[in-house]
Design a protein around this motif. Structure first.
Motif, short mmCIF file in Angstrom:
data_model
loop_
_atom_site.label_atom_id
_atom_site.label_comp_id
_atom_site.label_asym_id
_atom_site.label_seq_id
_atom_site.Cartn_x
_atom_site.Cartn_y
_atom_site.Cartn_z
N UNK A 188 36.85 31.77 27.91
CA UNK A 188 38.02 32.12 27.08
C UNK A 188 38.21 33.62 27.04
N UNK A 189 37.13 34.36 26.81
CA UNK A 189 37.21 35.82 26.77
C UNK A 189 37.51 36.38 28.16
N UNK A 190 36.94 35.77 29.17
CA UNK A 190 37.20 36.17 30.55
C UNK A 190 38.69 36.06 30.86
N UNK A 191 39.30 34.96 30.48
CA UNK A 191 40.73 34.77 30.77
C UNK A 191 41.60 35.72 29.95
N UNK A 192 41.15 36.07 28.75
CA UNK A 192 41.90 37.07 27.96
C UNK A 192 41.95 38.39 28.70
N UNK A 193 40.85 38.80 29.29
CA UNK A 193 40.84 40.06 30.05
C UNK A 193 41.71 39.94 31.30
N UNK A 194 41.63 38.82 31.99
CA UNK A 194 42.47 38.61 33.18
C UNK A 194 43.95 38.73 32.81
N UNK A 195 44.33 38.16 31.67
CA UNK A 195 45.72 38.25 31.23
C UNK A 195 46.15 39.70 31.04
N UNK A 196 45.26 40.53 30.48
CA UNK A 196 45.59 41.95 30.28
C UNK A 196 45.78 42.65 31.62
N UNK A 197 44.98 42.28 32.61
CA UNK A 197 45.12 42.86 33.94
C UNK A 197 46.46 42.48 34.56
N UNK A 198 46.80 41.21 34.45
CA UNK A 198 48.06 40.74 35.03
C UNK A 198 49.26 41.38 34.34
N UNK A 227 38.87 49.21 41.11
CA UNK A 227 38.59 49.98 39.90
C UNK A 227 37.60 49.28 38.98
N UNK A 228 36.91 50.09 38.15
CA UNK A 228 35.95 49.58 37.19
C UNK A 228 36.43 49.68 35.75
N UNK A 229 36.80 50.91 35.32
CA UNK A 229 37.25 51.10 33.94
C UNK A 229 38.61 50.46 33.68
N UNK A 230 39.25 49.99 34.74
CA UNK A 230 40.47 49.20 34.57
C UNK A 230 40.22 47.99 33.70
N UNK A 231 38.98 47.51 33.65
CA UNK A 231 38.64 46.35 32.82
C UNK A 231 39.01 46.58 31.36
N UNK A 232 38.91 47.83 30.91
CA UNK A 232 39.27 48.18 29.53
C UNK A 232 40.61 48.89 29.45
N UNK A 233 41.02 49.54 30.54
CA UNK A 233 42.24 50.36 30.52
C UNK A 233 43.13 50.01 31.71
N UNK A 234 43.64 48.78 31.75
CA UNK A 234 44.45 48.38 32.91
C UNK A 234 45.77 49.13 33.04
N UNK A 235 46.46 49.40 31.93
CA UNK A 235 47.76 50.05 32.02
C UNK A 235 47.63 51.49 32.52
N UNK A 236 46.62 52.19 32.04
CA UNK A 236 46.42 53.57 32.50
C UNK A 236 46.09 53.60 33.99
N UNK A 237 45.24 52.68 34.44
CA UNK A 237 44.85 52.65 35.85
C UNK A 237 46.05 52.36 36.74
#
Length: 305
Positions: free
Chosen positions: A25-35, A207-217
């Protein structure tokens, strides 16, 4: 699915529950932020991350879950880091069965293969599958340099299409472009050299820090490709203290702390990794807190394809 091998490809972290099971569930939440931020692909099983702690069943679950969740919006790439050619071929076959779009492929693990053996290893895997392949060239961490001459031998395999460039030698981007043109797409694999690599003509950013900061990356990438380098540089300079958390033995713990700070993950890691403690934890948290306090507004930019 064909892969463009351009843009931002997050090497996403693996999420675990307190009971040491996959937290899908948490994994998919992060994937959604990336998308939502506009990434161009998802990479699973990063070798400097927690892939080596996963069972084969867990890897398969992550691939199948991600493929189903992204629903064709972006390609899903799985990393292959095996000790034997036979094992790598089997992993490639399993990746295709699970629905992966492509492979990120390291040289043989543990054994220090010669150039000849490394090329043969890549070649046998490429011949065994029709999945697109990105070679991961990281001699700093894995002690095997994939040279230009080795890439020359690999040009005959059409599904070897890209390289994750992590040699730490910026001029290698130019050498690859001079020798091969666009035969291989080049994606920067070092967060702290990403904008510099894009300026040299790299096609993308793993990228790595994209996991927390996708929009900036994504914004940095899009601004760079639009020629708006001053704007890209301003965000990149803000980002650098965070990006430096990725070039560290505890990069997983660091990135997960950043994910917690922005509500996109948990701090839970799989042993033998343990959450940061003491002075180092305070240092990393201060980097994150200072960065959040000065987080820049992001300009509008047209999407580069």
């Amino acid at each position: 699915m064909t892969i463009n091998w351009k843009g931002v490809y997050p090497a996403v972290t693996t999420k675990f529950t307190e009971n040491d099971t996959l937290d899908l569930a948490l994994f998919k939440k992060n994937i959604d932020a990336q998308l939502e931020a506009g990434v161009d692909g998802i990479i699973l099983g990063g070798t400097l991350g927690e892939a080596s702690t996963l069972t084969e069943e867990e890897k398969s679950t992550l691939v199948r879950t991600t493929v189903a969740h992204v629903a064709g919006k972006v390609p899903v790439i799985i990393n292959i880091a095996e000790q034997t050619t036979k094992g790598a071929i089997a992993a490639a076959a399993k990746a295709k069965e699970d629905g992966a779009s492509g492979l990120m492929l390291l040289p043989p693990m543990r054994y220090a293969a010669t150039d000849y053996e490394t090329v043969a290893y890549f070649a046998e895997i490429a011949k065994s599958t029709d999945l697109p392949i990105m070679i991961y060239n990281n001699p700093v961490d894995y002690k095997t340099l994939v040279t230009l001459d080795m890439f020359e031998e690999l040009t005959q395999y059409e599904n070897i299409q890209a390289v994750k460039e992590s040699t730490r030698d910026l001029s290698n981007v130019t050498r690859m472009k001079n020798r091969f043109g666009d035969r291989f797409q080049i994606l920067s694999g070092v967060d702290t050299l990403a904008l510099e690599s894009l300026a040299m003509g790299a096609d993308g950013w793993v990228a790595g820090l994209v996991c927390a900061f996708p929009r900036e990356t994504v914004t940095i990438f899009q601004l760079a490709k639009a020629g708006r380098m001053e704007e890209a540089l301003a965000i990149y300079r803000w980002f650098l203290p965070l990006l430096e958390l990725d070039i560290n033995a505890q990069l997983v713990q660091n990135i997960k702390l950043a994910e917690v700070a922005v509500g996109l993950g948990s701090e839970t890691v799989r042993a033998p990794r343990l959450p940061l403690i003491g002075t180092e934890r305070k240092r990393v948290l201060k980097v994150i807190e200072d960065s959040l306090a000065s987080r820049p507004a992001l300009p509008e930019v047209e999407v580069y394809q």
